[in-house]
Design an enzyme around this catalytic site. Structure first.
Site, mmCIF file in Angstrom:
data_model
loop_
_atom_site.group_PDB
_atom_site.id
_atom_site.type_symbol
_atom_site.label_atom_id
_atom_site.label_comp_id
_atom_site.label_asym_id
_atom_site.label_seq_id
_atom_site.Cartn_x
_atom_site.Cartn_y
_atom_site.Cartn_z
ATOM 1 N N ASP A 196 -15.259 -2.096 8.383
ATOM 2 C CA ASP A 196 -15.846 -2.524 7.115
ATOM 3 C C ASP A 196 -16.809 -3.675 7.348
ATOM 4 O OD1 ASP A 196 -14.257 -0.635 5.872
ATOM 5 O OD2 ASP A 196 -12.679 -2.069 5.359
ATOM 6 N N GLU A 226 -13.539 -6.298 9.227
ATOM 7 C CA GLU A 226 -12.249 -5.910 9.802
ATOM 8 C C GLU A 226 -12.317 -4.485 10.307
ATOM 9 O OE1 GLU A 226 -8.941 -5.339 7.029
ATOM 10 O OE2 GLU A 226 -10.374 -5.435 5.382
ATOM 11 N N ARG A 232 -11.637 2.710 10.906
ATOM 12 C CA ARG A 232 -12.726 2.468 9.955
ATOM 13 C C ARG A 232 -13.100 0.993 10.016
ATOM 14 N NH1 ARG A 232 -10.423 2.490 5.191
ATOM 15 N NH2 ARG A 232 -10.975 0.327 4.782
ATOM 16 N N SER A 248 -6.606 -2.930 2.468
ATOM 17 C CA SER A 248 -7.006 -2.436 1.146
ATOM 18 C C SER A 248 -7.414 -3.555 0.191
ATOM 19 C CB SER A 248 -5.874 -1.599 0.518
ATOM 20 O OG SER A 248 -5.706 -0.397 1.218
ATOM 21 N N GLY A 308 -7.242 5.257 5.224
ATOM 22 C CA GLY A 308 -6.693 6.152 4.215
ATOM 23 C C GLY A 308 -7.136 7.600 4.401
ATOM 24 N N ASN A 367 -9.842 -1.137 10.507
ATOM 25 C CA ASN A 367 -8.612 -0.513 10.000
ATOM 26 C C ASN A 367 -8.166 0.578 10.960
ATOM 27 O OD1 ASN A 367 -8.453 -1.590 6.975
ATOM 28 N ND2 ASN A 367 -10.591 -1.134 7.441
ATOM 29 N N GLU A 392 0.812 -1.215 0.000
ATOM 30 C CA GLU A 392 0.000 0.000 0.000
ATOM 31 C C GLU A 392 0.849 1.271 0.000
ATOM 32 O OE1 GLU A 392 -3.632 -0.522 2.659
ATOM 33 O OE2 GLU A 392 -2.345 -2.137 3.359
ATOM 34 N N TYR A 409 -9.058 2.712 -5.056
ATOM 35 C CA TYR A 409 -8.152 3.831 -5.261
ATOM 36 C C TYR A 409 -8.101 4.345 -6.688
ATOM 37 C CZ TYR A 409 -6.789 2.463 -0.599
ATOM 38 O OH TYR A 409 -6.816 2.152 0.735
#
Length: 310
Positions: A253, A269, A251, A142, A275, A271, A16, A212
């Site tokens: 998900d 998960e 964050r 990601s 980002g 994070n 990443e 992205y």
């Protein structure tokens, strides 16, 4: 607001890297716009030497993946006595490992998919779960290295060793049941859930490219979902943030099987280094609440500089 010398740590050598550079440069620009002194540091093996020379008041950790998200950098900064943003060592070690995250959260009632770790050799002999199922590295973010194995897919049955997939890069993978339905995500800042976004990839699933590449995924913010499902996303995200000991922004998900109501919601998960790029979800949800990008960055720094964060 006191002016600080902030070292923005970005780049590194994980899968990443490019995303981290985008996040880091965005953060650095925002901090400079607020009047802070900023030093941009591209993570290298000599990072401890660089930071010792720079002597910042605080490090803004804009790294994604290992070693910036797995506790390695956090441990180094702890040893150096340098303040830093986002989660600490123990939280980072647990949250980057999807299996450890389940062990930490499921006993507290957080709904997460079942599944198990499998050796790659097993995949070429038999399916570890009934198809469709998902294979993913246990400690990449990601959606790096994620494969959805379906009955009609082109991986073979059993999976062929020469088929392109994460089994060619990793010796062990996490196998989980595939949850049909929709992609949802919720950001948490401090102790506040910012909102719920639905992610609608134009094709395939929400993989690295879809995340992205501008135009490949539609972000619906706020998500057009029932109130009880939105409330559950926010509650679970805040609880996971608290249970794991996350700091700054995180964050969570989710996959939501919309045929099952709130019972179809599963956390995938958490994070700890979400980002901060122009397409990233945390800034988007903050913006919906009237929190501008620079203000978001400042709030993350403020939490890390608070006396209890020392």
């Amino acid at each position: 607001m006191s002016k600080l010398h902030v070292a923005v740590l970005m780049g590194g050598w994980s899968a990443e890297r490019e995303v981290s550079l985008m996040s880091g440069n965005g953060v650095a620009d925002a901090l400079e716009s607020l009047g802070h002194r900023v030093t941009r540091v591209d993570m290298g093996r000599d990072v401890a030497v660089k930071l010792s020379e720079v002597q910042p008041d605080i490090v803004f950790n804009a790294l994604h993946g290992t070693p910036g998200e797995d506790g390695t950098v956090q441990g180094m900064l702890d040893l150096m006595g340098v303040r830093y943003t986002h989660s600490g060592l123990v939280t980072s070690v647990i949250a980057i490992d999807k299996q450890l995250t389940k062990q930490a959260l499921v006993p507290h009632g957080i709904p997460m998919p079942g599944g198990r770790m499998v050796q790659v050799e097993e995949l070429h002999q038999r399916d570890p779960l009934p198809r469709p199922y998902v294979l993913k590295p246990v400690n990449e973010g990601s959606s790096v290295g994620v494969a959805i194995v379906t009955a009609e897919g082109n991986y073979g049955n059993p999976i062929a060793p020469d088929a392109r997939g994460p089994w060619q890069e990793f010796d062990e993978l996490l196998a989980e049941p595939f949850i049909r339905g929709r992609e949802l995500t919720t950001a948490v800042l401090g102790d506040q859930a910012l909102g719920v976004t639905e992610l609608k990839p134009k094709s395939g699933f929400y993989d690295y490219d879809a995340k992205y590449t501008d135009g490949l995924t539609e972000h619906v913010c706020p998500a057009q979902i029932p109130d009880d499902v939105a409330d559950a996303c926010k509650r679970i995200a805040c609880e996971a943030h608290r249970l794991l000991g996350c700091k700054g922004a995180s964050r969570s998900d989710f996959r939501w099987d919309d045929s099952q109501g709130v019972d179809g919601l599963f956390l995938l998960e958490v994070n700890t280094q979400p980002g901060m790029t122009p397409l990233s979800l945390v800034p988007e949800q903050a913006r919906h609440l009237g929190i501008g990008y620079a203000d978001l960055v400042q709030r993350i720094v403020d939490e890390a500089m608070a006396p209890e964060a020392a």
